[in-house]
Design a protein around this motif. Structure first.
Motif, PDB file in Angstrom:
ATOM      1  N   ASN A 173       1.736   4.710   8.926  1.00  0.00           N
ATOM      2  CA  ASN A 173       2.617   4.162   7.987  1.00  0.00           C
ATOM      3  C   ASN A 173       3.932   4.175   8.793  1.00  0.00           C
ATOM      4  OD1 ASN A 173       3.156   7.166   8.412  1.00  0.00           O
ATOM      5  ND2 ASN A 173       4.846   6.925   6.821  1.00  0.00           N
ATOM      6  N   PHE A 221       0.624  -1.186   0.010  1.00  0.00           N
ATOM      7  CA  PHE A 221       0.094   0.023   0.040  1.00  0.00           C
ATOM      8  C   PHE A 221       0.970   1.025  -0.002  1.00  0.00           C
ATOM      9  CE2 PHE A 221      -2.889  -3.106   2.391  1.00  0.00           C
ATOM     10  CZ  PHE A 221      -3.603  -3.140   1.186  1.00  0.00           C
ATOM     11  N   ASN A 242     -10.546   1.003   4.224  1.00  0.00           N
ATOM     12  CA  ASN A 242      -9.551   0.178   3.927  1.00  0.00           C
ATOM     13  C   ASN A 242      -9.300   0.105   2.336  1.00  0.00           C
ATOM     14  OD1 ASN A 242      -9.011  -0.919   6.388  1.00  0.00           O
ATOM     15  ND2 ASN A 242     -10.169  -2.993   5.690  1.00  0.00           N
ATOM     16  N   ILE A 243      -8.227   0.506   1.701  1.00  0.00           N
ATOM     17  CA  ILE A 243      -8.010   0.519   0.509  1.00  0.00           C
ATOM     18  C   ILE A 243      -8.248  -0.923  -0.163  1.00  0.00           C
ATOM     19  CG2 ILE A 243      -6.161   0.627  -1.301  1.00  0.00           C
ATOM     20  CD1 ILE A 243      -4.620   2.461   0.560  1.00  0.00           C
ATOM     21  N   GLN A 256       1.905   4.631  -0.360  1.00  0.00           N
ATOM     22  CA  GLN A 256       1.204   6.137  -0.218  1.00  0.00           C
ATOM     23  C   GLN A 256       1.267   6.729  -1.301  1.00  0.00           C
ATOM     24  OE1 GLN A 256       0.545   7.619   4.182  1.00  0.00           O
ATOM     25  NE2 GLN A 256       2.735   7.589   4.008  1.00  0.00           N
ATOM     26  N   GLY A 302       2.163   2.323   3.537  1.00  0.00           N
ATOM     27  CA  GLY A 302       1.020   2.571   4.455  1.00  0.00           C
ATOM     28  C   GLY A 302       0.426   1.414   5.112  1.00  0.00           C
ATOM     29  N   VAL A 305      -5.286   1.862   4.940  1.00  0.00           N
ATOM     30  CA  VAL A 305      -6.463   2.647   5.455  1.00  0.00           C
ATOM     31  C   VAL A 305      -6.524   3.925   4.829  1.00  0.00           C
ATOM     32  CG1 VAL A 305      -7.973   3.288   7.298  1.00  0.00           C
ATOM     33  CG2 VAL A 305      -6.708   1.059   7.517  1.00  0.00           C
ATOM     34  N   LEU A 306      -7.079   4.401   4.075  1.00  0.00           N
ATOM     35  CA  LEU A 306      -7.104   5.865   3.510  1.00  0.00           C
ATOM     36  C   LEU A 306      -7.266   6.839   4.472  1.00  0.00           C
ATOM     37  CD1 LEU A 306      -8.903   5.606  -0.002  1.00  0.00           C
ATOM     38  CD2 LEU A 306      -6.384   5.958   0.471  1.00  0.00           C
ATOM     39  N   LYS A 307      -6.478   7.947   4.616  1.00  0.00           N
ATOM     40  CA  LYS A 307      -6.823   9.055   5.456  1.00  0.00           C
ATOM     41  C   LYS A 307      -7.871   9.659   5.168  1.00  0.00           C
ATOM     42  CE  LYS A 307      -3.094  11.096   7.264  1.00  0.00           C
ATOM     43  NZ  LYS A 307      -1.891  12.047   7.457  1.00  0.00           N
ATOM     44  N   TYR A 366      -1.252   4.948  -3.675  1.00  0.00           N
ATOM     45  CA  TYR A 366      -2.697   4.920  -3.325  1.00  0.00           C
ATOM     46  C   TYR A 366      -3.146   5.979  -2.534  1.00  0.00           C
ATOM     47  CZ  TYR A 366      -2.163   0.130  -4.877  1.00  0.00           C
ATOM     48  OH  TYR A 366      -1.755  -0.812  -5.789  1.00  0.00           O
ATOM     49  N   GLN A 388      -2.432   7.672   4.138  1.00  0.00           N
ATOM     50  CA  GLN A 388      -3.001   6.593   5.195  1.00  0.00           C
ATOM     51  C   GLN A 388      -2.998   7.052   6.332  1.00  0.00           C
ATOM     52  OE1 GLN A 388      -1.816   2.674   3.230  1.00  0.00           O
ATOM     53  NE2 GLN A 388      -1.418   4.024   1.484  1.00  0.00           N
ATOM     54  N   THR A 389      -3.838   6.540   7.257  1.00  0.00           N
ATOM     55  CA  THR A 389      -3.847   6.898   8.659  1.00  0.00           C
ATOM     56  C   THR A 389      -2.674   6.228   9.253  1.00  0.00           C
ATOM     57  OG1 THR A 389      -5.391   4.839   9.060  1.00  0.00           O
ATOM     58  CG2 THR A 389      -6.242   6.695   8.469  1.00  0.00           C
TER      59      THR A 389
END
Length: 569
Positions: free
Chosen positions: A153, A142, A172-173, A144, A162, A165-167, A147, A150-151
């Motif tokens: 890394n 994942f 979840n990606i 960054q 990452g 999990v997308l910020k 994609y 993210q929350t």
């Protein structure tokens, strides 16, 4: 008036003395009966296994098995000598220091065998294993950069990796490309690894067994390895993979011992990964995979299918188990210590209803035995190849560990491996030594279990076994009381002792102490157990040795010796 004061003072002193004596032995007497002729059953020494033990630890603990397992072994690429850490560490593919193909496995096997133990090697069955970047650099599933932010890394070591999990959304990606940090895996690739092991170490034999574990906790791949296996594994998928990979192992190391399915815990025994994922998303009232397979529990169904295949590819039926009430932690509050004392019942007690979300009678060892005998081949060895009751640095963790090992032997488990190896400075490490090397000369608890009945095992647990080498009777008394000494009275039946018992004891002082020999007369042995202690009595005898009891094992597969002859205590 003076006389009254003197009498009152004397009364206070006498009362204080009585109170002190009562405090010194405040718990009721634990009355124990040991019958050397009853329920004699061989204790399989493989129950004392560990994971990732060093040569020094394996030697000091005198254990026969060492496991290379865990989440990262699912993604080990033997050709690159690298793995992907999955959810445990930002889904990163990370290289070992050496580029030698199979280097990690070879080092593990070398260290294990040098210490006189046998290796358990996890063979990946998941669809993808690790890929490396230029100059054996790390890669991230994942990224960054690819994609988005993210929350979480790996800020210190590899910031681009990452947590998936997308910020921006907190979700979840999905739809990531597994090729970013992985290459495809299949049974042919793993067959080459088995051949590499055989070419380096020779083929497995009954005298020099080697264990191959069929991956790790398949039914939660959709969580631990969601970057490459986002959908929960179905019953049919694991059946197909088990038959495919096990057949390759058998073809390339015929006497290798194949172990599985290595499921994670209660949900993984009953439900496939597909249904666990479905239930979490849609509720537990409609489980499609279970419905499509005759509403059978998952592992019994899998065993039935493997038996129907007819090739007898699975040699040992194994699962993992962790108590679910928080015991696997460093919590040593009074409430947790009492729960830890009691929850070992889930390993054996048919009347114990697990008080957690499980809310059922686990009775794990009898359950595994019943499933193996009913749905696979009667007498198939059973194992718990990953477990831990926590509090490693505390005497409460040590008494739990001693209780667990006693239960394993009494209940007829064949294989076990603790996750992982306790630090040598801990009471839990010393609790294991009480069974396998209590005197530093590799003297061990007996290898033939005999009946030992006692009081409430939540307070005092007792196990007994006779040692084939010298006919000595070994009795392990585990006081779980959080306070107060406990008088212990042991009534012996059918044992011609010589009147003397060696005494070894582990307490909160965190040392195995060889106490003065205990003298007894007739058929009764008395001593006082300190609070939270493990006491081993070794009763000598002048009687001639009795023949050992054979360890129960599976019927031999073609080219595979019975498991009962592989180790001597």
């Amino acid at each position: 008036m003076l006389r009254k004061r003197i009498l009152a003072a004397i009364a206070v002193l006498l009362g204080a003395g009585l109170a002190a004596r009562e405090a010194a032995a405040q718990n009721p007497t634990a009355s124990v009966s040991v019958n050397v002729s009853a329920n004699r059953r061989a204790i399989d020494p493989r129950i004392y296994g560990i994971a990732y033990g060093t040569a020094a630890q394996l030697n000091a603990l005198n254990v026969p098995l060492n496991r290379m397992g865990g989440n990262n072994t699912s993604r080990y690429n033997w050709q690159l000598n690298a793995d992907n850490r999955g959810m445990d560490w930002y889904f990163e593919s990370i290289a070992e220091a050496s580029a030698t193909p199979g280097g990690r496995g070879n080092t593990f096997i070398s260290d294990t065998q040098a210490a006189g133990a046998r290796p358990m090697i996890t063979i990946p069955m998941i669809d993808w294993v690790a890929k490396l970047g230029a100059n054996r650099g790390k890669l991230a599933s994942f990224s960054q950069a690819k994609y988005g932010a993210q929350t979480g890394n790996d800020a210190q070591w590899y910031p681009d990796a990452g947590n998936g999990v997308l910020k921006s959304t907190g979700q979840n990606i999905t739809g990531n490309d597994p090729n970013d940090a992985n290459v495809a895996n299949n049974s042919a690739l793993q067959a080459q690894w088995v051949l590499n092991i055989v070419s380096t170490w020779g083929a497995a034999t009954a005298v020099a067994p080697r264990y191959y574990l069929l991956d790790n906790e398949h039914s939660i791949w959709h969580s631990t390895h969601r970057d490459v296996h986002p959908a929960g594994a179905s019953m049919d998928e694991i059946k197909a993979k088990t038959l495919d990979f096990a057949a390759q192992i058998r073809a390339n190391d015929p006497a290798g011992i194949i172990v599985g399915p290595e499921e994670w815990g209660w949900s993984g025994y009953i439900l496939s990964g597909y249904d666990q994922q479905w239930g979490n998303l849609h509720g537990w009232s409609n489980l499609p995979d279970r419905t499509a397979h005759g509403n059978m529990d998952y592992l019994p169904w899998l065993l039935q299918q493997l038996k129907n295949d007819g090739r007898h590819l699975l040699d040992v039926f194994t699962v993992h188990y962790y108590p679910q009430g928080g015991e696997f932690s460093n919590d040593t509050t009074t409430t947790m210590q009492l729960l830890r004392n009691k929850s070992t019942r889930s390993l054996w007690d048919p009347a114990y209803v697990d008080p957690t979300w499980i809310n059922d009678t686990v009775k794990l060892i009898p359950r595994l035995r019943s499933w193996a005998d009913t749905y696979y081949y009667p007498g198939t060895p059973i194992g718990i190849t990953e477990y831990n009751w926590g509090a490693e640095n505390h005497i409460n963790g040590a008494t739990a560990q001693a209780d667990i090992l006693g239960i394993f032997g009494r209940e007829g488990l064949n294989i076990a491996a603790r996750w992982t190896t306790p630090d040598a400075t801990t009471p839990t490490y010393k609790a294991m030594k009480m069974y396998r090397n209590y005197d530093g000369s590799k003297s061990a608890f007996g290898d033939v279990s005999v009946t030992a009945s006692g009081p409430n095992p939540d307070n005092v647990a007792v196990f007994a076994a006779q040692r084939s080498s010298d006919n000595a009777l070994t009795i392990m008394v585990i006081s779980k009381y959080l306070s107060g000494a406990t008088p212990v009275s042991i009534a012996l039946s059918n044992f011609a002792g010589n009147g003397t018992a060696q005494v070894y004891q582990l307490t909160a002082g965190n040392a195995i102490n060889h106490l003065a020999d205990l003298s007894y007369s007739g058929s009764t042995v008395n001593f006082t157990a300190p609070q939270q202690s493990i006491t081993l009595l070794v009763l000598g005898t002048g009687a001639p040795n009795t023949p050992p009891v054979a360890v129960a094992g599976a019927a031999p597969v073609s080219g595979v010796a019975p498991l009962s002859v592989q180790f001597n205590s």
